[in-house]
Design an enzyme around this catalytic site. Sequence first.
Site, short mmCIF file in Angstrom:
data_model
loop_
_atom_site.label_atom_id
_atom_site.label_comp_id
_atom_site.label_asym_id
_atom_site.label_seq_id
_atom_site.Cartn_x
_atom_site.Cartn_y
_atom_site.Cartn_z
N HIS A 56 63.37 -81.27 25.99
CA HIS A 56 62.21 -80.62 25.35
C HIS A 56 62.34 -80.72 23.83
CE1 HIS A 56 59.24 -77.09 25.24
NE2 HIS A 56 59.64 -77.20 23.99
N HIS A 58 59.81 -81.55 20.21
CA HIS A 58 58.48 -81.83 19.65
C HIS A 58 58.63 -82.94 18.61
CE1 HIS A 58 56.61 -78.06 21.24
NE2 HIS A 58 57.90 -77.75 21.31
N GLN A 151 48.64 -77.01 22.47
CA GLN A 151 49.20 -75.90 21.66
C GLN A 151 48.22 -74.72 21.53
OE1 GLN A 151 52.43 -75.54 19.27
NE2 GLN A 151 51.56 -73.65 20.08
N GLU A 212 56.90 -67.44 26.44
CA GLU A 212 57.67 -67.48 25.19
C GLU A 212 57.16 -66.36 24.29
OE1 GLU A 212 57.25 -71.01 22.81
OE2 GLU A 212 59.18 -70.74 21.83
N ASP A 308 64.81 -78.76 21.05
CA ASP A 308 63.43 -78.31 20.81
C ASP A 308 62.84 -78.73 19.46
OD1 ASP A 308 60.95 -77.12 20.99
OD2 ASP A 308 61.67 -75.15 21.53
#
Length: 416
Positions: A56, A58, A151, A212, A308
Amino acid sequence: MYDLVLKNVRLPKIEEQYYIGIENEFIAEISRTPIKGKEEIDGCGDLVMPPFVETHIHLDTVYTAGEPRWNQSGSLFEGISIWNERKQMLTEDDVYNRAIKALCQLLKHGVLYVRAIVDISDERLTALKALLKVKEDFSTILNLQIIAFPQNGLISFPENKKRMIEAIKLGVDGISAVPHLERTREEGIESIKFCFSLAEKYNTFIHIFCDEIDDSQSRFVETVASYAITSGLKEKVTACHTCAMVYYPDSYASKLLDLISISKINIVSCPLINTVMQGRYDSYPKGRGVTRIKEMIQKHINVCIAHDDIMTPFYPLGSGNILQAAHMAVHAGHLTGSDELEEIINMISINGARTLQIADSYGIKKGNEANLITFSVQNTIDLIRYQPHCRYVISKGKVMAHTPPSKTIFYRTIQN
Ligand SMILES: [Zn+2]
């Protein structure tokens, strides 16, 4: 005579040194007795392992911290707001160049399997198109999966539903949802339902950002696990973050962990960002932000640890060294048992391979692709202690990176 021989390396938990013969990009021999190669590399008695798996990251937001402004509060919501501004400035070259810079850092630190998240809340899908090009251009070096991530939500930002389908048609490997950021719980569930319906129709992975948030009422993991069972998608489904789980009462958490175990879904924890981002609304004591990894190990749930972010509006640090995330997980999760420390390494290797569904071809064995990393350490616990660079990173039989271990020279004799 093999194409390449990596000699004098130790496999985890084995004292003896081995020779690994590589032929046509594949592991052709693993031997205790010397074998010859057209090219030979001395492993110097190092530990050799299969490459790490980043489940994971971005790649569209990397190296944008401070652009156009710094996230001073450190909250997820300020991060999203800054990213919404930065997103307006994206070009394909901008995303491509930053993504490659991050992939080089991951590679240097032994990561050759990557699941990248890309925000599709941009009508031009600029970042997605750039990352699909990165995937193609890097396909001979590393295994990159791309997940389309809305998002700004799917129900509260309906344009993303159309973009998700477009993203699938452009070639993403998986799709996502962010139910805890939708306006209501009902809309959160609707977003999960939409995601599953597309995944079933187009045969994609599901990788859902789940709970989250420091809210004991955010309970979307149960919905994801339940849909994973009823749809039959099970292991193709991943829930990441699941931070709210630490705020659930133990009685509910116990029921939930059994459900997760039965559902076979994968869990990805991101300890670097979540230790620093969660707990911001707590007084003292402050929540640690990391999900219930210890209990998941006991329930044999497939848990992964991911890096991440690297210098994003959400997390301003990060170097691409996934061992930093493992180190943080040990501390925040109270995972210092000897078996737990071993399991932590599995969470950045074999467990990640299961999540990416590449486990059948993962690992150091004859016939597998020659993907190998070496470290100048005694054992896997030292990997967590020192978080060293790889001495060698070998991808498909080719040496991709070499970082000699640093050496300290003492100029005076130090006496005890
Ligand atoms: Zn993330």
